[in-house]
Write a protein that holds these residues in place. Structure first.
Motif, PDB file in Angstrom:
ATOM      1  N   MET A   1     -95.263  91.056   2.876  1.00  0.00           N
ATOM      2  CA  MET A   1     -94.805  92.439   2.778  1.00  0.00           C
ATOM      3  C   MET A   1     -93.310  92.458   2.527  1.00  0.00           C
ATOM      4  O   MET A   1     -92.581  91.571   2.971  1.00  0.00           O
ATOM      5  N   PHE A   2     -92.839  93.476   1.798  1.00  0.00           N
ATOM      6  CA  PHE A   2     -91.402  93.672   1.625  1.00  0.00           C
ATOM      7  C   PHE A   2     -91.117  95.158   1.594  1.00  0.00           C
ATOM      8  O   PHE A   2     -91.933  95.964   1.159  1.00  0.00           O
ATOM      9  N   CYS A   3     -89.962  95.505   2.094  1.00  0.00           N
ATOM     10  CA  CYS A   3     -89.600  96.905   2.303  1.00  0.00           C
ATOM     11  C   CYS A   3     -88.457  97.289   1.363  1.00  0.00           C
ATOM     12  O   CYS A   3     -87.279  97.030   1.662  1.00  0.00           O
ATOM     13  N   PRO A   4     -88.758  97.908   0.207  1.00  0.00           N
ATOM     14  CA  PRO A   4     -87.697  98.335  -0.707  1.00  0.00           C
ATOM     15  C   PRO A   4     -86.669  99.245  -0.038  1.00  0.00           C
ATOM     16  O   PRO A   4     -85.478  99.165  -0.346  1.00  0.00           O
ATOM     17  N   TYR A   5     -87.109 100.087   0.880  1.00  0.00           N
ATOM     18  CA  TYR A   5     -86.188 100.998   1.561  1.00  0.00           C
ATOM     19  C   TYR A   5     -85.057 100.216   2.226  1.00  0.00           C
ATOM     20  O   TYR A   5     -83.873 100.580   2.083  1.00  0.00           O
ATOM     21  N   LEU A   6     -85.388  99.157   2.946  1.00  0.00           N
ATOM     22  CA  LEU A   6     -84.352  98.394   3.642  1.00  0.00           C
ATOM     23  C   LEU A   6     -83.496  97.598   2.665  1.00  0.00           C
ATOM     24  O   LEU A   6     -82.272  97.497   2.838  1.00  0.00           O
ATOM     25  N   ILE A   7     -84.094  97.030   1.630  1.00  0.00           N
ATOM     26  CA  ILE A   7     -83.306  96.290   0.641  1.00  0.00           C
ATOM     27  C   ILE A   7     -82.378  97.233  -0.107  1.00  0.00           C
ATOM     28  O   ILE A   7     -81.217  96.896  -0.396  1.00  0.00           O
ATOM     29  N   HIS A   8     -82.859  98.437  -0.405  1.00  0.00           N
ATOM     30  CA  HIS A   8     -82.033  99.429  -1.111  1.00  0.00           C
ATOM     31  C   HIS A   8     -80.897  99.966  -0.252  1.00  0.00           C
ATOM     32  O   HIS A   8     -79.982 100.621  -0.773  1.00  0.00           O
ATOM     33  N   ARG A   9     -80.953  99.718   1.049  1.00  0.00           N
ATOM     34  CA  ARG A   9     -79.904 100.207   1.954  1.00  0.00           C
ATOM     35  C   ARG A   9     -79.182  99.063   2.660  1.00  0.00           C
ATOM     36  O   ARG A   9     -78.516  99.279   3.671  1.00  0.00           O
ATOM     37  N   ASP A  10     -79.288  97.873   2.136  1.00  0.00           N
ATOM     38  CA  ASP A  10     -78.670  96.698   2.756  1.00  0.00           C
ATOM     39  C   ASP A  10     -77.233  96.559   2.246  1.00  0.00           C
ATOM     40  O   ASP A  10     -77.001  96.422   1.045  1.00  0.00           O
ATOM     41  N   PRO A  11     -76.222  96.598   3.141  1.00  0.00           N
ATOM     42  CA  PRO A  11     -74.823  96.520   2.702  1.00  0.00           C
ATOM     43  C   PRO A  11     -74.461  95.188   2.056  1.00  0.00           C
ATOM     44  O   PRO A  11     -73.404  95.079   1.429  1.00  0.00           O
ATOM     45  N   ARG A  12     -75.301  94.190   2.164  1.00  0.00           N
ATOM     46  CA  ARG A  12     -75.039  92.933   1.463  1.00  0.00           C
ATOM     47  C   ARG A  12     -75.217  93.097  -0.044  1.00  0.00           C
ATOM     48  O   ARG A  12     -74.623  92.361  -0.828  1.00  0.00           O
ATOM     49  N   TRP A  13     -76.054  94.065  -0.444  1.00  0.00           N
ATOM     50  CA  TRP A  13     -76.397  94.209  -1.848  1.00  0.00           C
ATOM     51  C   TRP A  13     -75.829  95.481  -2.477  1.00  0.00           C
ATOM     52  O   TRP A  13     -75.846  95.627  -3.692  1.00  0.00           O
ATOM     53  N   TRP A  14     -75.326  96.404  -1.633  1.00  0.00           N
ATOM     54  CA  TRP A  14     -74.856  97.697  -2.118  1.00  0.00           C
ATOM     55  C   TRP A  14     -73.555  98.077  -1.420  1.00  0.00           C
ATOM     56  O   TRP A  14     -73.368  97.774  -0.243  1.00  0.00           O
ATOM     57  N   ASP A  15     -72.676  98.774  -2.119  1.00  0.00           N
ATOM     58  CA  ASP A  15     -71.501  99.366  -1.495  1.00  0.00           C
ATOM     59  C   ASP A  15     -71.883 100.724  -0.900  1.00  0.00           C
ATOM     60  O   ASP A  15     -72.518 101.545  -1.570  1.00  0.00           O
ATOM     61  N   GLU A  16     -71.512 100.934   0.345  1.00  0.00           N
ATOM     62  CA  GLU A  16     -71.791 102.193   1.048  1.00  0.00           C
ATOM     63  C   GLU A  16     -73.244 102.649   0.827  1.00  0.00           C
ATOM     64  O   GLU A  16     -73.507 103.739   0.298  1.00  0.00           O
ATOM     65  N   PRO A  17     -74.203 101.844   1.237  1.00  0.00           N
ATOM     66  CA  PRO A  17     -75.600 102.162   0.928  1.00  0.00           C
ATOM     67  C   PRO A  17     -76.131 103.414   1.603  1.00  0.00           C
ATOM     68  O   PRO A  17     -77.098 104.013   1.111  1.00  0.00           O
ATOM     69  N   GLU A  18     -75.520 103.836   2.710  1.00  0.00           N
ATOM     70  CA  GLU A  18     -76.009 105.035   3.389  1.00  0.00           C
ATOM     71  C   GLU A  18     -75.490 106.319   2.745  1.00  0.00           C
ATOM     72  O   GLU A  18     -75.936 107.409   3.078  1.00  0.00           O
ATOM     73  N   LYS A  19     -74.587 106.188   1.798  1.00  0.00           N
ATOM     74  CA  LYS A  19     -74.026 107.352   1.113  1.00  0.00           C
ATOM     75  C   LYS A  19     -74.859 107.687  -0.122  1.00  0.00           C
ATOM     76  O   LYS A  19     -75.175 106.806  -0.930  1.00  0.00           O
ATOM     77  N   ILE A  20     -75.227 108.969  -0.276  1.00  0.00           N
ATOM     78  CA  ILE A  20     -75.948 109.416  -1.470  1.00  0.00           C
ATOM     79  C   ILE A  20     -74.912 109.717  -2.543  1.00  0.00           C
ATOM     80  O   ILE A  20     -74.180 110.702  -2.472  1.00  0.00           O
ATOM     81  N   ASP A  21     -74.844 108.856  -3.542  1.00  0.00           N
ATOM     82  CA  ASP A  21     -73.803 108.953  -4.569  1.00  0.00           C
ATOM     83  C   ASP A  21     -74.396 108.677  -5.953  1.00  0.00           C
ATOM     84  O   ASP A  21     -74.460 107.520  -6.389  1.00  0.00           O
ATOM     85  N   PRO A  22     -74.827 109.720  -6.680  1.00  0.00           N
ATOM     86  CA  PRO A  22     -75.347 109.505  -8.043  1.00  0.00           C
ATOM     87  C   PRO A  22     -74.338 108.825  -8.954  1.00  0.00           C
ATOM     88  O   PRO A  22     -74.718 108.104  -9.889  1.00  0.00           O
ATOM     89  N   GLY A  23     -73.053 109.025  -8.691  1.00  0.00           N
ATOM     90  CA  GLY A  23     -72.018 108.465  -9.544  1.00  0.00           C
ATOM     91  C   GLY A  23     -72.032 106.956  -9.608  1.00  0.00           C
ATOM     92  O   GLY A  23     -71.509 106.368 -10.564  1.00  0.00           O
ATOM     93  N   ARG A  24     -72.637 106.292  -8.617  1.00  0.00           N
ATOM     94  CA  ARG A  24     -72.666 104.825  -8.630  1.00  0.00           C
ATOM     95  C   ARG A  24     -73.437 104.304  -9.840  1.00  0.00           C
ATOM     96  O   ARG A  24     -73.258 103.159 -10.244  1.00  0.00           O
ATOM     97  N   TRP A  25     -74.312 105.169 -10.437  1.00  0.00           N
ATOM     98  CA  TRP A  25     -75.133 104.743 -11.566  1.00  0.00           C
ATOM     99  C   TRP A  25     -74.483 105.030 -12.920  1.00  0.00           C
ATOM    100  O   TRP A  25     -75.078 104.717 -13.963  1.00  0.00           O
ATOM    101  N   LEU A  26     -73.295 105.616 -12.928  1.00  0.00           N
ATOM    102  CA  LEU A  26     -72.673 106.029 -14.183  1.00  0.00           C
ATOM    103  C   LEU A  26     -71.657 105.029 -14.711  1.00  0.00           C
ATOM    104  O   LEU A  26     -71.064 105.250 -15.768  1.00  0.00           O
ATOM    105  N   GLY A  27     -71.437 103.948 -13.996  1.00  0.00           N
ATOM    106  CA  GLY A  27     -70.511 102.919 -14.465  1.00  0.00           C
ATOM    107  C   GLY A  27     -71.179 101.967 -15.443  1.00  0.00           C
ATOM    108  O   GLY A  27     -72.385 102.044 -15.717  1.00  0.00           O
ATOM    109  N   GLU A  28     -70.404 101.053 -15.978  1.00  0.00           N
ATOM    110  CA  GLU A  28     -70.931 100.089 -16.949  1.00  0.00           C
ATOM    111  C   GLU A  28     -71.724  98.976 -16.270  1.00  0.00           C
ATOM    112  O   GLU A  28     -72.632  98.404 -16.878  1.00  0.00           O
ATOM    113  N   LYS A  29     -71.387  98.647 -15.021  1.00  0.00           N
ATOM    114  CA  LYS A  29     -72.072  97.573 -14.308  1.00  0.00           C
ATOM    115  C   LYS A  29     -73.128  98.150 -13.371  1.00  0.00           C
ATOM    116  O   LYS A  29     -73.008  99.272 -12.880  1.00  0.00           O
TER     117      LYS A  29
END
Length: 441
Positions: A331-359
């Motif tokens: 089993m794997f939990c996308p919710y926890l991986i999507h909110r893991d600070p090792r893989w994301w900056d400020e994962p608890e913040k809802i920020d659509p702008g994070r998807w508008l950059g080049e990277k």
């Protein structure tokens, strides 16, 4: 090799970890990760993996070393038989993927906004439960995509099938198929009705002359050649598409409704972008709605509807440093991986702008709301099209009033839904001009 399982919480002598898991599913999985790391034994048969690279590898090897052919019932399936079914399904799936093309999707997009207006119009100015309303909206849309105008007769049947499956999918303890429990009987009866309804539409369509070009997914499946698809394959592709595209988009739309109400700054940007609808006879392209599409991606990250995924080990495998035997569940939990600070900056913040950059705004393989590998969601493009256009139209045409949006908890049952979310949808006065949906003409 000798099987070697990772450590995990011991739990109760008889009930294992179920009591603590049922009390707080996400919290329990998070605590297990914190204490035992990215590989943890949930019980004697199930391993939870939280490392994105390993999850990606498992998803990529599905249909070979792993099977996605899970069952809602205890007792399991013969692994070889499940593999054979998977091969048949993949052959049909490859043919069906041609149905998710631009021409069919564009024709569908022109109709689906009318469906949204029709469903919200029935609610009027009343405050209603958002989750079932948006599930009905997405159910109408996917039925239209599969069957064009003939799909409307199937919406209630699919709703009944989903309603019968939810108690089984949400239960932590799985019952055998043969057990005469009420939930098993309801599910079996609902599935028979669903297959009979789908089969009836397929039979009627077969009896007519084929159209010059496909109008919907069923046309594409019937036109498949070298080889032709069997009746069973066609019905299975349609059934899986209908069921998978009913709950997930509806749940995502419910979270989007909540976010638009809770965050006026996000709502204002979506509304500004929605001027792309002005003076048009057809919906805008996704490229014209970059912020709205980014909001959809962010909601799929932060509130992943399919919050828990799994695979069955088909042959002995190495997972990280551990050796797992055939039949083990992963089993794997996308919710926890999507909110893991090792893989994301400020994962608890809802920020659509994070998807508008080049990277990419995340570590590699750390975002998979539609899965990955050969069994990635068949309707990923369709889902993004529906969610983005509907979100834009909601913000443009409707004044949304949500009851206490800041107190809506995430409920991790069959899907991760906003528990108890209620709202009203009033048409904005200025909507007499510009684009008018088919449902509003």
């Amino acid at each position: 090799m000798t099987e070697h399982l990772p450590p995990g919480p011991r739990g109760h002598r008889l009930r294992g970890n179920l009591p603590r898991y049922e009390a707080d599913r996400l919290g329990f999985l998070r605590r297990c990760q914190e204490e035992y790391g990215d590989f943890c034994s949930f019980d004697g048969n199930t391993v939870v993996v939280s490392d994105p690279a390993t999850v990606h590898e498992i998803l990529g090897k599905t249909n070979a070393e792993y099977l996605a052919e899970g069952t809602l019932f205890a007792g399991g399936d013969d692994l070889d038989e499940a593999a054979e079914r998977a091969a048949v399904w993949m052959a049909a799936r490859r043919k069906g993927s041609r149905g998710f093309n631009r021409r069919v999707a564009t024709a569908h997009a022109e109709r689906m906004i009318g469906m949204l207006d029709e469903q919200l119009g029935r609610a009027g100015s009343q405050t209603v439960d958002v989750q079932p309303l948006m599930a009905r909206v997405s159910g109408c849309m996917v039925a239209d995509y599969c069957f064009s105008g003939e799909g409307s007769e199937l919406v209630e049947t699919i709703e009944a099938q989903v309603a019968a499956a939810i108690p089984i999918m949400s239960a932590a303890r799985v019952l055998p198929r043969w057990m005469p429990a009420a939930r098993n009987r309801r599910f079996a009866a609902a599935r028979r009705r669903t297959m009979a309804a789908i089969g009836g539409i397929v039979d009627r369509r077969r009896a007519r002359p084929a159209p010059e070009s496909p109008r919907d997914l069923l046309d594409v499946l019937l036109a498949a050649r070298d080889p032709e698809l069997t009746q069973h394959q066609i019905e299975e592709v349609l059934r899986v598409t209908l069921l998978a595209s009913y709950g997930v988009p509806g749940t995502t739309l419910a979270w989007i409704v909540r976010e638009l109400s809770f965050r006026p700054d996000i709502q204002a940007r979506v509304q500004d972008e929605a001027t792309a609808w002005d003076g048009r006879e057809t919906p805008p392209e996704l490229a014209e709605l970059p912020y709205t599409e980014a909001l959809v991606k962010e909601i799929l990250r932060a509130y992943t509807p399919t919050w828990l995924m799994g695979r069955t080990v088909r042959e002995e495998v190495r997972v990280g440093s551990w050796t797992l035997a055939p039949g083990r569940q992963i089993m794997f939990c996308p919710y926890l991986i999507h909110r893991d600070p090792r893989w994301w900056d400020e994962p608890e913040k809802i920020d659509p702008g994070r998807w508008l950059g080049e990277k990419a705004p995340h570590a590699r393989h750390a975002y998979f709301p539609f899965g990955a590998g050969p069994r990635t969601c068949l309707g990923t493009h369709l889902g993004m099209l529906q969610l983005t256009l509907v979100t834009s139209w909601l913000a443009r045409r409707y004044a949304i009033a949500v009851e206490t949006p800041g107190t809506v908890p995430a409920s991790p049952a069959a899907l991760l839904s906003p528990a108890g979310l209620r709202a009203s949808f009033a048409v904005r006065e200025h909507e007499d001009a510009g684009f008018v949906s088919a449902g509003g003409r």
